[in-house]
Design a protein around this motif. Structure first.
Motif, PDB file in Angstrom:
ATOM      1  N   ILE A 228      47.249   4.202  34.450  1.00 48.66           N
ATOM      2  CA  ILE A 228      46.475   3.367  34.518  1.00 48.66           C
ATOM      3  C   ILE A 228      45.325   3.827  34.334  1.00 48.66           C
ATOM      4  O   ILE A 228      44.076   2.994  34.783  1.00 48.66           O
ATOM      5  N   GLY A 229      44.571   5.515  34.714  1.00 48.32           N
ATOM      6  CA  GLY A 229      43.403   5.304  34.252  1.00 48.32           C
ATOM      7  C   GLY A 229      42.999   6.233  35.304  1.00 48.32           C
ATOM      8  O   GLY A 229      41.976   5.901  36.136  1.00 48.32           O
ATOM      9  N   ALA A 230      44.341   6.766  36.445  1.00 47.07           N
ATOM     10  CA  ALA A 230      43.419   6.866  37.552  1.00 47.07           C
ATOM     11  C   ALA A 230      43.228   8.082  38.454  1.00 47.07           C
ATOM     12  O   ALA A 230      44.203   9.253  37.236  1.00 47.07           O
ATOM     13  N   ARG A 231      42.708   8.592  38.954  1.00 48.74           N
ATOM     14  CA  ARG A 231      42.241  10.524  39.110  1.00 48.74           C
ATOM     15  C   ARG A 231      43.717  10.729  40.052  1.00 48.74           C
ATOM     16  O   ARG A 231      44.256  12.451  39.251  1.00 48.74           O
ATOM     17  N   ASP A 232      44.052   9.854  40.711  1.00 52.53           N
ATOM     18  CA  ASP A 232      45.518  10.298  41.396  1.00 52.53           C
ATOM     19  C   ASP A 232      45.942   9.150  42.110  1.00 52.53           C
ATOM     20  O   ASP A 232      45.434   7.901  42.110  1.00 52.53           O
ATOM     21  N   MET A 233      46.571   9.545  42.802  1.00 48.49           N
ATOM     22  CA  MET A 233      47.379   8.030  44.033  1.00 48.49           C
ATOM     23  C   MET A 233      46.257   7.503  44.926  1.00 48.49           C
ATOM     24  O   MET A 233      45.217   8.231  45.221  1.00 48.49           O
ATOM     25  N   ALA A 234      46.410   6.572  45.130  1.00 46.82           N
ATOM     26  CA  ALA A 234      45.285   5.701  46.230  1.00 46.82           C
ATOM     27  C   ALA A 234      45.804   6.998  48.041  1.00 46.82           C
ATOM     28  O   ALA A 234      44.522   6.966  48.295  1.00 46.82           O
TER      29      ALA A 234
ATOM     30  N   ARG B 285      42.707   0.512  38.922  1.00 45.40           N
ATOM     31  CA  ARG B 285      43.324   0.863  37.973  1.00 45.40           C
ATOM     32  C   ARG B 285      41.700   1.085  37.024  1.00 45.40           C
ATOM     33  O   ARG B 285      40.164   0.208  37.679  1.00 45.40           O
ATOM     34  N   THR B 286      41.612   1.670  35.853  1.00 41.30           N
ATOM     35  CA  THR B 286      40.710   2.434  35.908  1.00 41.30           C
ATOM     36  C   THR B 286      39.996   0.639  34.822  1.00 41.30           C
ATOM     37  O   THR B 286      39.961  -0.663  35.018  1.00 41.30           O
ATOM     38  N   LYS B 287      38.819   0.444  34.356  1.00 37.32           N
ATOM     39  CA  LYS B 287      38.204  -0.477  33.726  1.00 37.32           C
ATOM     40  C   LYS B 287      38.802  -1.025  32.750  1.00 37.32           C
ATOM     41  O   LYS B 287      39.362  -0.344  32.090  1.00 37.32           O
ATOM     42  N   GLY B 288      38.611  -2.536  32.571  1.00 33.66           N
ATOM     43  CA  GLY B 288      39.377  -2.848  31.660  1.00 33.66           C
ATOM     44  C   GLY B 288      41.220  -3.302  31.538  1.00 33.66           C
ATOM     45  O   GLY B 288      41.874  -4.026  31.049  1.00 33.66           O
ATOM     46  N   MET B 289      41.623  -2.312  32.474  1.00 31.35           N
ATOM     47  CA  MET B 289      42.894  -3.174  32.798  1.00 31.35           C
ATOM     48  C   MET B 289      43.614  -3.706  33.961  1.00 31.35           C
ATOM     49  O   MET B 289      43.888  -3.295  34.948  1.00 31.35           O
ATOM     50  N   SER B 290      43.562  -4.291  33.177  1.00 31.20           N
ATOM     51  CA  SER B 290      43.684  -6.274  33.890  1.00 31.20           C
ATOM     52  C   SER B 290      45.647  -5.856  33.997  1.00 31.20           C
ATOM     53  O   SER B 290      45.881  -4.820  33.286  1.00 31.20           O
ATOM     54  N   MET B 291      46.272  -6.765  35.119  1.00 34.25           N
ATOM     55  CA  MET B 291      47.505  -6.412  35.188  1.00 34.25           C
ATOM     56  C   MET B 291      48.194  -6.386  33.867  1.00 34.25           C
ATOM     57  O   MET B 291      48.558  -6.183  33.419  1.00 34.25           O
ATOM     58  N   TRP B 292      47.375  -7.418  33.086  1.00 33.41           N
ATOM     59  CA  TRP B 292      48.827  -7.862  31.460  1.00 33.41           C
ATOM     60  C   TRP B 292      48.310  -7.349  30.461  1.00 33.41           C
ATOM     61  O   TRP B 292      48.824  -7.199  28.919  1.00 33.41           O
ATOM     62  N   ARG B 293      47.858  -6.219  31.220  1.00 32.77           N
ATOM     63  CA  ARG B 293      47.515  -5.166  30.073  1.00 32.77           C
ATOM     64  C   ARG B 293      48.205  -3.677  30.112  1.00 32.77           C
ATOM     65  O   ARG B 293      48.598  -2.282  29.774  1.00 32.77           O
ATOM     66  N   LEU B 294      49.002  -3.482  31.619  1.00 32.32           N
ATOM     67  CA  LEU B 294      49.426  -2.807  32.119  1.00 32.32           C
ATOM     68  C   LEU B 294      50.964  -2.020  31.403  1.00 32.32           C
ATOM     69  O   LEU B 294      51.392  -3.630  31.158  1.00 32.32           O
ATOM     70  N   PRO B 295      51.002  -1.439  31.106  1.00 24.31           N
ATOM     71  CA  PRO B 295      52.752  -0.675  30.197  1.00 24.31           C
ATOM     72  C   PRO B 295      54.078  -1.061  31.149  1.00 24.31           C
ATOM     73  O   PRO B 295      53.328  -1.469  31.948  1.00 24.31           O
ATOM     74  N   LEU B 296      54.785  -2.131  30.562  1.00 24.63           N
ATOM     75  CA  LEU B 296      55.651  -2.120  31.392  1.00 24.63           C
ATOM     76  C   LEU B 296      56.167  -0.955  32.046  1.00 24.63           C
ATOM     77  O   LEU B 296      57.160  -1.549  33.775  1.00 24.63           O
ATOM     78  N   THR B 297      56.185  -0.259  31.627  1.00 22.88           N
ATOM     79  CA  THR B 297      56.719   1.055  32.817  1.00 22.88           C
ATOM     80  C   THR B 297      55.868   0.593  34.234  1.00 22.88           C
ATOM     81  O   THR B 297      56.195   0.836  34.907  1.00 22.88           O
ATOM     82  N   ILE B 298      54.451   0.135  34.093  1.00 25.94           N
ATOM     83  CA  ILE B 298      54.173   0.231  35.303  1.00 25.94           C
ATOM     84  C   ILE B 298      54.194  -1.228  36.553  1.00 25.94           C
ATOM     85  O   ILE B 298      54.742  -0.772  37.818  1.00 25.94           O
ATOM     86  N   TRP B 299      53.943  -1.671  35.481  1.00 26.28           N
ATOM     87  CA  TRP B 299      54.893  -3.327  35.922  1.00 26.28           C
ATOM     88  C   TRP B 299      55.739  -3.118  36.463  1.00 26.28           C
ATOM     89  O   TRP B 299      56.033  -3.213  37.843  1.00 26.28           O
ATOM     90  N   SER B 300      56.904  -2.699  36.502  1.00 28.48           N
ATOM     91  CA  SER B 300      58.349  -2.029  36.746  1.00 28.48           C
ATOM     92  C   SER B 300      58.461  -1.474  38.073  1.00 28.48           C
ATOM     93  O   SER B 300      58.913  -2.029  39.344  1.00 28.48           O
ATOM     94  N   PHE B 301      57.844  -0.071  37.659  1.00 29.14           N
ATOM     95  CA  PHE B 301      57.375   0.755  39.195  1.00 29.14           C
ATOM     96  C   PHE B 301      56.845  -0.311  40.229  1.00 29.14           C
ATOM     97  O   PHE B 301      57.324  -0.200  41.919  1.00 29.14           O
ATOM     98  N   PHE B 302      55.943  -1.057  40.012  1.00 26.02           N
ATOM     99  CA  PHE B 302      54.961  -2.073  40.883  1.00 26.02           C
ATOM    100  C   PHE B 302      55.973  -2.684  41.530  1.00 26.02           C
ATOM    101  O   PHE B 302      56.281  -2.784  43.063  1.00 26.02           O
ATOM    102  N   ILE B 303      56.665  -3.492  40.638  1.00 32.52           N
ATOM    103  CA  ILE B 303      57.838  -5.034  41.100  1.00 32.52           C
ATOM    104  C   ILE B 303      58.725  -3.799  41.985  1.00 32.52           C
ATOM    105  O   ILE B 303      59.264  -4.040  43.141  1.00 32.52           O
ATOM    106  N   THR B 304      59.648  -2.400  41.702  1.00 34.55           N
ATOM    107  CA  THR B 304      59.952  -1.810  41.710  1.00 34.55           C
ATOM    108  C   THR B 304      59.437  -1.464  43.501  1.00 34.55           C
ATOM    109  O   THR B 304      60.562  -1.543  44.168  1.00 34.55           O
TER     110      THR B 304
END
Ligand code: HEM
Ligand SMILES: [Cu+2]
Lengths: 196, 616
Positions: free
Chosen positions: B142-148, B231-250
């Motif tokens: 998602i283009g982040a430096r680290d976790m929140a 998420r970095t600039k431009g990374m809207s939810m609908w641009r997330l790779p499916l990996t991230i979607w699945s980790f998020f919902i998990t």
């Protein structure tokens, strides 16, 4: 950077102002806590429907105590308004009042358990009583966690110079949300205890 | 049509289009994250290091869990052979009779089955899979430096570590580890006197799993906040790779379902040590009646499976995300039906909360209520089928590179289909009355969850190993690993369906007293032999893993798989903060493979001259 960046669709790409991450984390955490209590109350209902259920009169003090917690929340909210408007006194004493009432709540819950015990309802008896002890006990533990948070806020309020910065406000809001949630949770639980 | 390779100067793009968050201004020379050995490798707050810690701990447990299955399979497959040779390892748990023939003690057999399940489900396929890849990929993709919160993240690992230590200790207590099944149903789990593992072993099991839940909750809190906030600039939810979607919902499923397990555990602990009767009623044990009345063991089953069913999706969703990503990259095609994939993940997650009682059809529940659960269970097959359809469509006419990660991704789909189909049988309450607690169920969930999730994990490890260690894993060993596992997995679990159909119950120590089942004794031998081979094939993987870590072929370019996602714009071995300069900004979705005649267009690439309008 003054120029607004756009992507291939011409969409604005600046970061939207999102909810503060700590607050978001708190709310998710509260949802988790809620699920735990929902599980317990569901178990309660299922067990109750399953028979062999001992009915008894729930000590009044448990209902009365809801007012203590609500009043504490009201004071805390007043304190928050004081904080935002720059009324140092309202801020400090509202907070102190909320803290004291929090402690009163725990003490009164303990009285409630004593009343239960005097009625002959023991922790190790019929599940109807055990549930009451376990659910209210678990809630009280969470309230104690909130009291510790209030204590920290109180120390901040009385030790630091009164400068309502954004950072302090954010932190204060975390405590407030948690505390209101505790009141809400007790009301939610009472709905089930009422129906014993 | 021949695809041309787009020349992407990612350094320049990062510089021109990147987002300057003034990262280096507040991190001077003494980088608090990497200052010495302890903070770098042990109490690390860097998400990439934490990911490796999860992975290595998970591998450690996987070896132990698998070895346990070999031990109990030996007893099952060869009940007449002597196991005295295991005495040096297992000591008193091998009981030698007067003829000098040694057998696994019955308690220990049950303890092994229980520990195998617990370890694989929670420590390997939850912590080792979701912990590893959520940590590694969420910030990088998602283009982040680290976790929140890097601190909570570190604590999440250390709670898992503590849970591991407690569980490990429980393997060595003199009364043995817990032995009442991974689902820990009362009364076996509630009465310390019920069997030898129900005493100290069970107490440690409960402590360990409670610590484990804390770890999952801390991790999940972090994953959700990070995806929503960083998420970095431009990374809207609908641009997330499916990996991230699945980790998020998990993570969301975990946050909502694990607390319910805690509630169940609380009541169990109270029954064990405070004398309550939530789960106990009218029990005779050793000829004595207990005075517990009014409780119900079925109550525990409800609480357990309210977590337990979502838990199986907590295990499989990350694997699905990884497979989608790996498959799209190595098929050089956009994933088919991206939005449908996201919606399926979400609806599977939602439905997974409504089907728990399909594990309890024979618990005496009202048949009308069973209908409700049957219907929702069968509805889950719809989004599952959508996903399978989309994977197959992604493969269709793709320009497939059949390397190890891709093979495992395809193997995953095969396993998921085979195991999902048997789920449909079990989901029908009428059929399940016959099938419940037979080897049919064992076959079902090992194929659909056990093997499939392992395949997802392997696909991920082979694919992202270059990002983790700057080296490739060996392809030949990888292919041996894949084909060996694929073959043995089917040979182990396929025959179990027939045994289950014939009514062979699961969790039995031996069958020689049942005439009807004697026909399966050869089959049981065969399965055991296959299980042993499967175990050794996994050692090929372990060897490959550690050997490649130090001696593997070095990664020479930043983007070895020609992938579109952001993790491949970081340096080959990213340091703390992931991108040395500016953060990348995202200009398009994650699956521009083969678009407009280009082999791939990375997410950081702005619209090209003459490019047809983007999908996302
Ligand atoms: C089409 C989808 C599926 C359906 C309809 C389905 C249905 C069922 C049913 C009805 C049972 C209970 C059988 C019994 O105990 O008698 C069961 C067991 C199980 N399923 Fe599935 N299932 C599906 C997919 C999955 C998936 C995707 C996973 C995991 C990734 C999974 C994991 C399990 C596990 C672990 C058990 C057994 C737990 C135990 O008793 O130890 N299932 N399944
Ligand atoms: Cu299920």
């Amino acid at each position: 950077m003054t120029r607004v960046m756009t992507d291939i669709h011409g969409q604005n790409m600046e970061r939207r102002s999102r909810i503060h991450p700590h607050k978001l984390a708190l709310w998710i955490g509260l949802a988790s806590i809620m699920m735990m209590f929902v599980a317990l109350t569901s178990a309660y209902l299922v067990k109750k429907g399953g028979g062999e259920w001992l009915d008894f009169e729930v000590p009044q003090i448990f209902y009365f105590n809801a007012f203590v917690l609500i009043f504490s929340s009201v004071l805390l909210q007043a304190s928050y308004v004081g904080f935002k408007r720059g009324h140092e006194k309202t801020y400090k004493y509202g907070l102190a009042g909320a803290f004291v009432l929090g402690i009163v709540f725990v003490i009164l819950q303990y009285k409630g358990w004593q009343a239960l015990y005097d009625l002959g309802i023991y922790l190790s008896g019929n599940p109807s009583g055990s549930f009451l002890y376990i659910i209210s006990g678990l809630h009280a533990l969470h309230v104690i966690g909130g009291i510790v948070a209030l204590l920290v806020a109180l120390i901040f309020a009385f030790r630091l110079r009164f400068v309502p910065t954004k950072r302090r406000r954010n932190r204060f809001e975390l405590v407030i949300h948690y505390w209101h949630f505790m009141g809400f949770l007790w009301l939610y639980l009472l709905i089930f205890l009422f129906s014993i | 049509m021949e695809k041309s390779t787009l020349f992407v100067d990612d350094e320049k793009l990062l510089k021109d289009k990147g987002y300057d968050d003034h990262f280096h201004e507040h991190h001077h020379d003494e980088d608090p994250y990497q200052s010495n050995f302890i903070t770098k490798y042990i109490f690390s707050m860097d998400h990439k290091m934490i990911a490796k810690q999860f992975l290595l701990t998970g591998m450690f447990w996987a070896i132990i869990g698998a070895a346990m299955s070999v031990i109990f399979r030996l007893q099952l497959g060869f009940p007449a052979e002597s196991l005295t040779w295991l005495k040096p390892l297992l000591g008193k748990w091998i009981v030698v009779n007067s003829q000098g023939v040694g057998h696994l003690s019955t308690e220990f057999y049950y303890a092994m089955v229980t520990m195998h399940g617990t370890i694989i489900v929670f420590f390997v396929l939850t912590a080792g899979l979701s912990g590893t890849f959520s940590n590694l990929l969420i910030p990088l993709q998602i283009g982040a430096r680290d976790m929140a919160s890097p601190l909570l993240n570190m604590m999440s690992y250390w709670f898992f570590f503590l849970a591991s230590v407690v569980m490990f200790i429980s393997l060595f207590v003199s009364t043995g580890p817990f032995s009442g099944g991974w689902v820990a149903y009362p009364p076996l789990s509630a009465l310390p006197q019920a069997m030898s593992g129900s005493g100290t072993g069970m107490t440690l099991w409960l402590i360990s799993l409670t610590l484990f839940v804390v770890s999952v909750l801390l991790g999940g809190l972090n994953y959700v906040t990070t995806v929503l906030n960083l998420r970095t600039k431009g990374m809207s939810m609908w641009r997330l790779p499916l990996t991230i979607w699945s980790f998020f919902i998990t993570a969301i499923i975990g946050l909502l379902s694990f607390p319910v397990l805690v509630a169940g555990f609380l009541l169990l602990m109270a029954d064990r040590s405070l004398g309550t009767s939530f789960y106990l009623s009218e029990i005779f044990i050793n000829g004595h009646a207990l005075d517990n009345v009014g409780g119900s063991p079925v109550l525990y089953q409800h609480l357990f499976w309210f977590l337990g069913h979502p838990e199986v999706y907590i295990i499989i969703l990350p694997a699905m995300g990884i497979v989608s990503e790996v498959m799209s990259t190595h098929a050089r095609k956009p994933i088919f039906g991206y939005k449908a994939m996201v919606i399926s993940i979400a609806s599977i997650a939602f439905l997974s909360f409504l089907v728990w009682a399909h594990h309890m059809f024979v618990s005496g529940m009202n048949p009308f209520i069973a209908n409700f659960f049957t219907i929702f269970t069968l509805i889950i097959a719809v989004p599952s089928a959508v996903k399978v359809f989309n994977w197959i469509s992604t493969l269709y006419k793709g320009n497939l590179t059949l390397n190890t990660p891709m093979l495992f991704a395809i193997g995953f789909v095969s396993m998921f289909i085979s195991g999902g189909l048997t789920g449909l049988y079990l989901g029908n309450s009428a059929i399940d009355i016959q099938m419940h607690d037979t080897y049919f169920v064992v076959a079902h969930f090992h194929i659909v969850m056990g093997v499939a999730a392992f395949f997802g994990m392997f696909a991920g490890v082979y694919h992202w190993f270059p990002k983790m260690f700057g080296r490739f894993m060996n392809e030949t060993l990888g292919k041996i690993h894949f084909w060996g596992t694929m073959l043995t997995a089917y040979l182990i679990f396929w025959p179990m369906h027939y045994m289950g159909l014939a009514g062979v119950p699961r969790r039995y120590y031996k069958f020689d007293v049942f005439d009807t089942f004697s026909q399966f004794s050869e089959l049981n031998k065969f399965i055991t032999v296959m299980a042993i081979i499967a175990f050794f094939v996994q050692l090929v993987f372990v060897t490959n893993f550690f050997h490649s870590m130090f001696f593997g072929k070095k990664v020479r370019s930043k983007n070895p798989w020609k992938s579109t996602t952001l993790e491949w714009t970081t340096p080959i071995l990213p340091g703390h903060g992931n991108w040395p300069g500016k953060l990348p900004t995202v200009q398009r979705w994650a699956y521009d493979y083969g678009k407009d005649g280009f082999d791939f267009i990375p997410q950081i690439q702005p619209k090209l001259d003459g490019e047809t309008s983007a999908v996302h």
